[in-house]
Design an enzyme around this catalytic site. Structure first.
Site, PDB file in Angstrom:
ATOM      1  N   ASN A 149       0.805  -1.212   0.000  1.00 39.91           N
ATOM      2  CA  ASN A 149       0.000   0.000   0.000  1.00 39.91           C
ATOM      3  C   ASN A 149       0.845   1.272   0.000  1.00 39.91           C
ATOM      4  O   ASN A 149       0.405   2.305  -0.488  1.00 39.91           O
ATOM      5  CB  ASN A 149      -0.951   0.008   1.209  1.00 39.91           C
ATOM      6  CG  ASN A 149      -0.270  -0.369   2.499  1.00 39.91           C
ATOM      7  OD1 ASN A 149       0.343  -1.438   2.603  1.00 39.91           O
ATOM      8  ND2 ASN A 149      -0.357   0.486   3.477  1.00 39.91           N
ATOM      9  N   GLN A 177      -4.859  -4.010  -2.068  1.00 40.50           N
ATOM     10  CA  GLN A 177      -4.421  -2.967  -3.006  1.00 40.50           C
ATOM     11  C   GLN A 177      -4.385  -3.443  -4.455  1.00 40.50           C
ATOM     12  O   GLN A 177      -4.268  -2.628  -5.362  1.00 40.50           O
ATOM     13  CB  GLN A 177      -3.029  -2.442  -2.614  1.00 40.50           C
ATOM     14  CG  GLN A 177      -3.016  -1.662  -1.314  1.00 40.50           C
ATOM     15  CD  GLN A 177      -3.762  -0.328  -1.391  1.00 40.50           C
ATOM     16  OE1 GLN A 177      -4.078   0.173  -2.464  1.00 40.50           O
ATOM     17  NE2 GLN A 177      -4.040   0.254  -0.235  1.00 40.50           N
ATOM     18  N   SER A 194     -10.897  -5.543  -0.327  1.00 34.95           N
ATOM     19  CA  SER A 194     -11.648  -4.490   0.353  1.00 34.95           C
ATOM     20  C   SER A 194     -12.297  -3.564  -0.674  1.00 34.95           C
ATOM     21  O   SER A 194     -11.615  -3.014  -1.540  1.00 34.95           O
ATOM     22  CB  SER A 194     -10.676  -3.689   1.236  1.00 34.95           C
ATOM     23  OG  SER A 194     -11.329  -2.555   1.759  1.00 34.95           O
ATOM     24  N   ALA A 195     -13.629  -3.383  -0.552  1.00 29.64           N
ATOM     25  CA  ALA A 195     -14.387  -2.648  -1.573  1.00 29.64           C
ATOM     26  C   ALA A 195     -13.951  -1.201  -1.769  1.00 29.64           C
ATOM     27  O   ALA A 195     -13.933  -0.696  -2.891  1.00 29.64           O
ATOM     28  CB  ALA A 195     -15.877  -2.674  -1.208  1.00 29.64           C
ATOM     29  N   THR A 232     -25.442 -10.510  10.372  1.00 30.60           N
ATOM     30  CA  THR A 232     -26.295 -10.196   9.230  1.00 30.60           C
ATOM     31  C   THR A 232     -25.473  -9.514   8.142  1.00 30.60           C
ATOM     32  O   THR A 232     -24.717  -8.586   8.417  1.00 30.60           O
ATOM     33  CB  THR A 232     -27.448  -9.263   9.681  1.00 30.60           C
ATOM     34  OG1 THR A 232     -28.104  -9.906  10.767  1.00 30.60           O
ATOM     35  CG2 THR A 232     -28.438  -9.009   8.561  1.00 30.60           C
ATOM     36  N   CYS A 315      -3.016   4.618   7.697  1.00 32.99           N
ATOM     37  CA  CYS A 315      -3.011   3.986   9.019  1.00 32.99           C
ATOM     38  C   CYS A 315      -1.835   4.456   9.861  1.00 32.99           C
ATOM     39  O   CYS A 315      -1.710   4.112  11.016  1.00 32.99           O
ATOM     40  CB  CYS A 315      -2.996   2.471   8.876  1.00 32.99           C
ATOM     41  SG  CYS A 315      -4.394   1.890   7.937  1.00 32.99           S
TER      42      CYS A 315
HETATM   43  N1  PMP Z   1      -4.589  -4.213   3.726  1.00 35.86           N
HETATM   44  C1  PMP Z   1      -4.054  -3.266   2.931  1.00 35.86           C
HETATM   45  C2  PMP Z   1      -2.885  -3.622   2.074  1.00 35.86           C
HETATM   46  C3  PMP Z   1      -4.594  -1.980   2.922  1.00 35.86           C
HETATM   47  O1  PMP Z   1      -4.044  -1.049   2.135  1.00 35.86           O
HETATM   48  C4  PMP Z   1      -5.700  -1.687   3.752  1.00 35.86           C
HETATM   49  C5  PMP Z   1      -6.316  -0.308   3.745  1.00 35.86           C
HETATM   50  N2  PMP Z   1      -5.451   0.690   4.217  1.00 35.86           N
HETATM   51  C6  PMP Z   1      -6.217  -2.703   4.560  1.00 35.86           C
HETATM   52  C7  PMP Z   1      -5.633  -3.952   4.518  1.00 35.86           C
HETATM   53  C8  PMP Z   1      -7.384  -2.454   5.465  1.00 35.86           C
HETATM   54  O2  PMP Z   1      -8.568  -2.444   4.711  1.00 35.86           O
HETATM   55  P1  PMP Z   1      -9.966  -2.010   5.335  1.00 35.86           P
HETATM   56  O3  PMP Z   1      -9.964  -0.527   5.345  1.00 35.86           O
HETATM   57  O4  PMP Z   1     -10.982  -2.587   4.386  1.00 35.86           O
HETATM   58  O5  PMP Z   1     -10.096  -2.615   6.684  1.00 35.86           O
END
Ligand code: PMP
Length: 346
Positions: A149, A177, A194-195, A232, A315
């Site tokens: 990422n 990614q 991840s959407a 759900t 993050c």
């Molecule tokens: N894995 C990677 C490589 C990411 O870039 C991210 C998003 N920063 C995530 C996991 C976490 O994804 P989510 O926001 O869907 O929890």
């Protein structure tokens, strides 16, 4: 939206197909897919259609392998916890540049049996080191992402998969990614997406548990998702995610734009370094390190003028906060303080 948004690895805006799919599904299929009356049955069928379509978009295969989640963080946590508890003596090899949603649960669930694998200067997994760890015996699982990422470096998923198979280890691949930006890897045991990284809504994602990982579960609760993930389902989110992925993006044209952008910056600011320049990279990602002695204020000014760029991961944002990814690649503090990441859309 921000006039110039260059942070698509942090998140992407909702695509119009996803928005429309979300609204239609929320209006028409609001019943609980697990209830027993006819409208709930229609919601259940919509859910299973979405599962089949997603399996198809991921390259085919059994739709029962797909489990919907609230995103990649939940998927990574759940899958690693499950792997750790089902094989309580086995070690796990994890790449030092993994996302925190892999590193933190791996450190927690594999405490005392975690091997942290090094990286090359170009941000790729150190394959010989991984092979040595696997050949030593006792490693039951490997976690290496598909695309980083921060740097965009693509990992040799096929070779890692081959090594895992040869040594009988499960391969967990966080492809958050890569999905939506390139073909989904086929030959991994746990595939995570991840959407909101490809035009879908935030808070939705999936895991595909391959043949050798069918016994894994994510969270206890009701019988949803074939008893692998109680709770759900977020049907509008799921349908919108699949619509976004189906819409797709012409990523091939992005690599050219990325390279032109990098050449342009290098021409204007000689000495600018492109991180992981020698590795195959995501077509949208440029991580740059501005040479020492250059005023960094122009980067701050970009933000004030509505240009959204980041220092790396959302993050761990902020120029002063460290980058475990760059540290693993051998960059010291003075270098990573001067980093900026530009991630375009399609
Ligand atoms: N894995 C990677 C490589 C990411 O870039 C991210 C998003 N920063 C995530 C996991 C976490 O994804 P989510 O926001 O869907 O929890």
């Amino acid at each position: 939206m921000t006039p110039a948004y260059f942070d698509h690895n942090a998140t992407t805006p909702l695509s119009s197909a996803a928005r429309q799919a979300w609204l239609e599904t929320a209006d028409r299929y609001w019943h609980n897919p697990s209830s027993l009356y006819p409208p709930a049955g229609a919601a259940r069928r919509r859910l299973e259609d979405a599962r089949e379509q997603l399996a198809e978009l991921l390259g085919g295969g059994d739709s029962e392998e797909v489990v919907f989640t609230s995103g990649a963080t939940e998927a990574n946590n759940g899958a690693l916890a499950s792997i750790a508890s089902l094989a309580p003596d086995a070690h796990c090899a994890v790449a030092a540049f993994e996302h925190p949603s892999v590193l933190a649960p791996a450190r927690r669930h594999f405490a005392g049996r975690l091997v942290e694998n090094g990286t090359t200067r170009e941000g790729e997994i150190d394959l010989p080191q991984l092979e040595t760890a696997l050949a030593g015996g006792g490693v039951g699982s490997v976690a290496v992402m598909a695309a980083n990422n921060e740097t965009g470096a693509l990992q040799p998923v096929g070779q890692i998969s081959e090594l895992c198979r040869r040594h009988g280890a499960l391969y967990h691949c966080d492809a958050a990614q890569l999905i939506g930006r390139g073909p989904a890897p086929r030959d991994v045991d746990v595939l995570v997406g991840s959407a909101h990284k490809f035009g879908g809504p935030k808070g939705v994602g999936f895991v595909r548990f391959g043949e050798r990982a069918r016994h894994l579960t994510l969270q206890a609760g009701g019988p949803q998702e074939n008893r692998r993930r109680g709770g759900t389902e977020d049907l509008p989110g799921i349908v919108a995610m699949v619509a976004a992925l189906a819409e797709g993006v012409d990523w091939a044209s992005q690599a050219g734009a990325r390279d032109r952008f990098e050449q342009n910056i290098a021409g204007r600011i000689p000495g600018t370094e492109v991180v992981a320049a020698g590795a195959p990279r995501l077509p949208n990602t440029s991580m740059l390190i501005v040479p020492a002695g250059r005023n960094l204020k122009w980067l701050t000014r970009l933000g004030r003028n509505g240009v959204a760029v980041s220092t790396g991961s959302a993050c761990s944002s902020g120029a002063e906060s460290g980058s475990h990814v760059l540290a693993a690649m051998g960059y010291g503090r003075t270098r990573w303080r001067r980093r900026r990441r530009f991630c375009r859309a399609g």
